[in-house]
Scaffold this active site. Sequence first.
Site, mmCIF file in Angstrom:
data_model
loop_
_atom_site.group_PDB
_atom_site.id
_atom_site.type_symbol
_atom_site.label_atom_id
_atom_site.label_comp_id
_atom_site.label_asym_id
_atom_site.label_seq_id
_atom_site.Cartn_x
_atom_site.Cartn_y
_atom_site.Cartn_z
ATOM 1 N N ASP A 284 0.847 -1.191 0.000
ATOM 2 C CA ASP A 284 0.000 0.000 0.000
ATOM 3 C C ASP A 284 0.880 1.238 0.000
ATOM 4 O O ASP A 284 2.011 1.203 0.505
ATOM 5 C CB ASP A 284 -0.898 0.020 1.242
ATOM 6 C CG ASP A 284 -1.978 -1.053 1.226
ATOM 7 O OD1 ASP A 284 -2.417 -1.436 0.127
ATOM 8 O OD2 ASP A 284 -2.386 -1.486 2.312
ATOM 9 N N ASP B 161 -7.163 -1.433 -4.328
ATOM 10 C CA ASP B 161 -8.203 -1.081 -3.360
ATOM 11 C C ASP B 161 -9.156 -0.041 -3.941
ATOM 12 O O ASP B 161 -10.374 -0.107 -3.736
ATOM 13 C CB ASP B 161 -7.588 -0.523 -2.076
ATOM 14 C CG ASP B 161 -6.684 -1.510 -1.357
ATOM 15 O OD1 ASP B 161 -6.928 -2.725 -1.467
ATOM 16 O OD2 ASP B 161 -5.739 -1.056 -0.691
#
Length: 149
Positions: free
Chosen positions: A109, A127
């Site tokens: 991330d 995401d």
Amino acid sequence: MLVAILSGIVILLDQISKYIVASNSALQNLEIIKGFFYLTYAKNTGMAWSLLSGKQAFLSVVSAIAIGVMIYYVVTKNLDKLTKISLALMIGGAAGNLIDRMFYAYVRDFLDFIIFGYDFPIFNIADSALTIGVVLLFVATMKEDKKEK
């Protein structure tokens, strides 16, 4: 064909962006817009908000099943274009994070936002695609329900 192309684009963008940030230390902790947007590299062993941290095998199996169900649905059902787009985004997003889980045992991330003083959980392109896909599927479902009434 639309679903395969769009899912493939999501996977490519996700994996390329993760590679660029993960391989460049100058991008791993970078202020883009002061007090709002940062690149902050993080290794997430869970899912959203780090839920189920350390449960990579379980999350991988659930992701693979979800991808399979969505592909089955796309192949066997006569879907409208908005539903196809939403499922393509969801398939691409789920696959992008599944690739990370399989090769790294964590999800990479890096998108970090502070919204009204709240440091939102760090996320990635996959995401984002998943979230947009869910919202579009909700819209498509509402449109279909309205059409049936």
